[in-house]
Write a protein that holds these residues in place. Structure first.
Motif, mmCIF file in Angstrom:
data_model
loop_
_atom_site.group_PDB
_atom_site.id
_atom_site.type_symbol
_atom_site.label_atom_id
_atom_site.label_comp_id
_atom_site.label_asym_id
_atom_site.label_seq_id
_atom_site.Cartn_x
_atom_site.Cartn_y
_atom_site.Cartn_z
ATOM 1 N N TRP A 192 -31.795 -89.063 -86.843
ATOM 2 C CA TRP A 192 -32.741 -89.134 -85.736
ATOM 3 C C TRP A 192 -33.899 -90.073 -86.056
ATOM 4 C CZ3 TRP A 192 -31.325 -88.289 -81.146
ATOM 5 C CH2 TRP A 192 -30.418 -87.280 -80.820
ATOM 6 N N THR A 193 -34.299 -90.133 -87.317
ATOM 7 C CA THR A 193 -35.348 -91.074 -87.719
ATOM 8 C C THR A 193 -34.865 -92.510 -87.554
ATOM 9 O OG1 THR A 193 -36.221 -89.456 -89.295
ATOM 10 C CG2 THR A 193 -36.899 -91.754 -89.587
ATOM 11 N N LEU A 194 -33.635 -92.777 -87.943
ATOM 12 C CA LEU A 194 -33.055 -94.103 -87.749
ATOM 13 C C LEU A 194 -32.984 -94.441 -86.251
ATOM 14 C CD1 LEU A 194 -31.661 -96.629 -88.861
ATOM 15 C CD2 LEU A 194 -29.500 -95.366 -88.726
ATOM 16 N N ALA A 195 -32.591 -93.470 -85.437
ATOM 17 C CA ALA A 195 -32.546 -93.687 -83.991
ATOM 18 C C ALA A 195 -33.936 -93.995 -83.443
ATOM 19 C CB ALA A 195 -31.962 -92.463 -83.290
ATOM 20 N N LEU A 196 -34.956 -93.331 -83.978
ATOM 21 C CA LEU A 196 -36.328 -93.584 -83.535
ATOM 22 C C LEU A 196 -36.783 -94.995 -83.907
ATOM 23 C CD1 LEU A 196 -38.868 -92.338 -82.205
ATOM 24 C CD2 LEU A 196 -39.621 -91.764 -84.524
ATOM 25 N N VAL A 197 -36.452 -95.443 -85.099
ATOM 26 C CA VAL A 197 -36.832 -96.789 -85.534
ATOM 27 C C VAL A 197 -36.146 -97.844 -84.665
ATOM 28 C CG1 VAL A 197 -36.652 -98.447 -87.423
ATOM 29 C CG2 VAL A 197 -37.400 -96.112 -87.894
ATOM 30 N N VAL A 198 -34.841 -97.686 -84.441
ATOM 31 C CA VAL A 198 -34.095 -98.647 -83.621
ATOM 32 C C VAL A 198 -34.629 -98.650 -82.189
ATOM 33 C CG1 VAL A 198 -31.834 -99.155 -82.617
ATOM 34 C CG2 VAL A 198 -32.035 -98.591 -85.046
ATOM 35 N N THR A 199 -34.852 -97.478 -81.635
ATOM 36 C CA THR A 199 -35.383 -97.372 -80.279
ATOM 37 C C THR A 199 -36.779 -97.974 -80.201
ATOM 38 O OG1 THR A 199 -34.103 -95.366 -79.887
ATOM 39 C CG2 THR A 199 -35.947 -95.778 -78.408
ATOM 40 N N GLY A 200 -37.577 -97.773 -81.233
ATOM 41 C CA GLY A 200 -38.916 -98.356 -81.263
ATOM 42 C C GLY A 200 -38.881 -99.872 -81.219
ATOM 43 N N LEU A 201 -37.982 -100.459 -81.982
ATOM 44 C CA LEU A 201 -37.866 -101.921 -81.993
ATOM 45 C C LEU A 201 -37.367 -102.457 -80.647
ATOM 46 C CD1 LEU A 201 -36.373 -102.427 -85.569
ATOM 47 C CD2 LEU A 201 -38.708 -102.926 -84.815
ATOM 48 N N VAL A 202 -36.335 -101.823 -80.119
ATOM 49 C CA VAL A 202 -35.769 -102.261 -78.844
ATOM 50 C C VAL A 202 -36.776 -102.066 -77.707
ATOM 51 C CG1 VAL A 202 -33.953 -101.781 -77.147
ATOM 52 C CG2 VAL A 202 -33.391 -101.900 -79.574
ATOM 53 N N SER A 203 -37.469 -100.938 -77.709
ATOM 54 C CA SER A 203 -38.427 -100.684 -76.634
ATOM 55 C C SER A 203 -39.630 -101.625 -76.721
ATOM 56 C CB SER A 203 -38.886 -99.227 -76.643
ATOM 57 O OG SER A 203 -39.626 -98.939 -77.809
ATOM 58 N N THR A 204 -40.028 -102.025 -77.910
ATOM 59 C CA THR A 204 -41.132 -102.976 -78.044
ATOM 60 C C THR A 204 -40.770 -104.311 -77.402
ATOM 61 O OG1 THR A 204 -41.915 -101.912 -80.069
ATOM 62 C CG2 THR A 204 -42.625 -104.183 -79.690
ATOM 63 N N VAL A 205 -39.565 -104.779 -77.652
ATOM 64 C CA VAL A 205 -39.105 -106.019 -77.014
ATOM 65 C C VAL A 205 -39.085 -105.829 -75.501
ATOM 66 C CG1 VAL A 205 -37.122 -107.563 -76.728
ATOM 67 C CG2 VAL A 205 -37.788 -106.786 -79.016
ATOM 68 N N SER A 206 -38.590 -104.708 -75.039
ATOM 69 C CA SER A 206 -38.508 -104.438 -73.612
ATOM 70 C C SER A 206 -39.900 -104.355 -72.976
ATOM 71 C CB SER A 206 -37.752 -103.136 -73.372
ATOM 72 O OG SER A 206 -37.646 -102.871 -72.002
ATOM 73 N N PHE A 207 -40.848 -103.710 -73.651
ATOM 74 C CA PHE A 207 -42.220 -103.631 -73.138
ATOM 75 C C PHE A 207 -42.800 -105.020 -72.934
ATOM 76 C CE2 PHE A 207 -42.900 -99.289 -75.347
ATOM 77 C CZ PHE A 207 -42.458 -98.616 -74.235
ATOM 78 N N VAL A 208 -42.563 -105.902 -73.887
ATOM 79 C CA VAL A 208 -43.081 -107.269 -73.790
ATOM 80 C C VAL A 208 -42.437 -107.993 -72.609
ATOM 81 C CG1 VAL A 208 -43.206 -109.502 -74.949
ATOM 82 C CG2 VAL A 208 -43.732 -107.424 -76.219
ATOM 83 N N MET A 209 -41.127 -107.868 -72.444
ATOM 84 C CA MET A 209 -40.442 -108.545 -71.335
ATOM 85 C C MET A 209 -40.893 -108.004 -69.978
ATOM 86 S SD MET A 209 -38.722 -110.794 -72.785
ATOM 87 C CE MET A 209 -38.993 -110.985 -74.522
ATOM 88 N N LEU A 210 -41.042 -106.691 -69.864
ATOM 89 C CA LEU A 210 -41.539 -106.102 -68.624
ATOM 90 C C LEU A 210 -42.945 -106.608 -68.311
ATOM 91 C CD1 LEU A 210 -40.382 -102.416 -69.168
ATOM 92 C CD2 LEU A 210 -39.637 -103.887 -67.304
ATOM 93 N N THR A 211 -43.781 -106.678 -69.333
ATOM 94 C CA THR A 211 -45.160 -107.107 -69.137
ATOM 95 C C THR A 211 -45.248 -108.576 -68.764
ATOM 96 O OG1 THR A 211 -45.919 -105.392 -70.665
ATOM 97 C CG2 THR A 211 -47.439 -107.197 -70.216
ATOM 98 N N ILE A 212 -44.397 -109.408 -69.358
ATOM 99 C CA ILE A 212 -44.380 -110.832 -68.994
ATOM 100 C C ILE A 212 -44.060 -110.983 -67.512
ATOM 101 C CG2 ILE A 212 -43.076 -112.980 -69.254
ATOM 102 C CD1 ILE A 212 -42.884 -112.317 -72.263
ATOM 103 N N LYS A 213 -43.045 -110.268 -67.044
ATOM 104 C CA LYS A 213 -42.673 -110.354 -65.624
ATOM 105 C C LYS A 213 -43.786 -109.816 -64.721
ATOM 106 C CE LYS A 213 -38.480 -108.477 -66.150
ATOM 107 N NZ LYS A 213 -37.818 -108.649 -67.421
ATOM 108 N N ARG A 214 -44.423 -108.749 -65.142
ATOM 109 C CA ARG A 214 -45.493 -108.151 -64.334
ATOM 110 C C ARG A 214 -46.723 -109.059 -64.310
ATOM 111 N NH1 ARG A 214 -47.170 -106.608 -60.208
ATOM 112 N NH2 ARG A 214 -48.906 -105.180 -60.165
#
Length: 121
Positions: free
Chosen positions: A56-78
């Protein structure tokens, strides 16, 4: 990944092109926060089981990295939808400013004009 007026989830979460309105921006953030919350809840439930906790810790790290990229892309579009360049997404990495920026982008209406980036969704 834009097809004839229809956008895919890949475009929404992982592409810097185009513009999005307030609702998809907010719901995109909410999606990743819910995923992170679920993983944290599973980590708390498996504290006494070392192997599951490690997974679950590994899943959290991977999700954290993927979501950070996604947050940036969403914010660029917004940002483009409200008339600012996408480079201002760097403000997401400044602790207090990121929260203020998120709230402002969730309530500030987009510009109605067509821009070089594209028409309003």
């Amino acid at each position: 990944m834009v097809t004839e007026g229809r956008q895919t989830m890949t475009w929404l979460f992982f592409s810097p092109s185009g513009r999005i309105t307030r609702l998809p921006y907010f719901l995109g953030w909410l999606f990743w926060i819910a995923i992170g919350g679920f993983i944290l809840a599973r980590m708390m439930a498996t504290q006494d089981q070392d192997i599951l906790l490690a997974l679950w810790t590994l899943a959290l790290v991977v999700t954290g990295l993927v979501s950070t990229v996604s947050f940036v892309m969403l914010t660029i579009k917004r940002l483009r939808d409200v008339g600012y360049p996408g480079i201002y997404a760097i403000c997401l990495f400044i602790p207090v400013l990121s929260l203020v920026m998120f709230v402002v982008l969730c309530v500030w209406p987009g510009i109605a004009d067509e821009t070089p980036i594209g028409r309003r969704p």
